[in-house]
Design a protein around this motif. Structure first.
Motif: not given
Length: 256
Positions: A111-112, A114, A116, A123, A130-132
């Motif tokens: 997990i970065n 941000n 994500q 990503l 995109i998964i946030s």
């Protein structure tokens, strides 16, 4: 040019092509989910050369292909390490091509900053994009790829579904090799699906495991040594043929 020299030069070039493939395999022997590349070789007589229109030249051709067999499984017990059961691929975003998906067997998720999901700095694409994720929230990923937030309240665990990993299972004939173990749709695949393969609900995951590279180190090292010897033989043939030509020219000059 002497046909013997020309033939040996062609063969030597093909050997160098095979060595490049083997070198890439060895360089990625520790890359998670990497699929080794192999070559199928054929020999044929051809007269396509402008220099030898009236003679047939023995030509060797290499046809690279990928070994899609599963690699060894490494047990990590890490919640965000996932391994695909049988066939299938995780989907990532290709930063170098707009709206183009990449497919990988590397299941080492991170997990970065941000929030994500990432795989190897790419990503991760979910079923809806995109998964946030929310920061400081513990997540769990099920065997079907469903992502849940986990809340611990009053000795009870509550799960809230927030998304799903996109998992695909295209026929390998629709894929082409990219860099770092990532595959993409080839021309046939793009004609069939466009830029996006539909999610496949039959692809299942194992948690706490990673798939290693399927590169056979011993076989690749043996092939590399064999190719080096073959290359040396071709160089010797070229050298001998060149010496014979020079001696023949010397004899002709003496006779004249």
């Amino acid at each position: 040019m002497d046909p013997t020299i020309y033939t040996s030069m062609l063969t030597a070039n093909k050997i160098l092509d095979k060595q490049a493939i083997i070198a890439n395999n060895l360089a990625n022997a520790s890359t998670l989910g990497f699929k080794e590349q192999l070559t199928f070789q054929t020999s044929s007589l051809t007269n396509n050369s402008e220099s030898f229109k009236d003679k047939q030249i023995l030509s060797e051709n290499n046809y690279p292909y990928s070994n899609f067999s599963s690699g060894p499984i490494n047990f990590t017990k890490r919640d965000l390490d996932l391994c695909i059961k049988g066939n299938g691929w995780f989907v990532i975003k290709d930063e170098n091509a707009k709206n183009k998906e990449g497919y990988t067997r590397n299941g080492h998720f991170k997990i970065n900053t941000n929030g994500q999901l990432m795989i190897n700095n790419h990503l991760v694409i979910g079923k809806l994009g995109i998964i946030s994720l929310k920061k400081n929230k513990k997540i769990s990923i099920s065997s079907s790829g469903t992502i849940n937030y986990i809340d611990f309240k009053k000795e009870k665990t509550k799960q809230n579904i927030i998304g799903k990993l996109k998992l695909v299972n295209p026929n390998p004939k629709y894929l082409e090799r990219g860099n770092g173990g990532v595959f993409y749709l080839n021309e046939k695949g793009l004609k069939k699906w466009g830029n996006h393969i539909p999610d496949n609900k039959n692809v299942q995951l194992n948690k706490g495991m990673l798939e290693d590279s399927n590169v056979n180190l011993n076989e690749n090292l043996i092939n590399m040594i064999s190719n080096e010897r073959h290359f040396s033989i071709e160089m010797k043939i070229i050298s001998t043929a060149d010496e014979n030509i020079q001696r023949a020219n010397q004899l002709l000059n003496i006779n004249n």
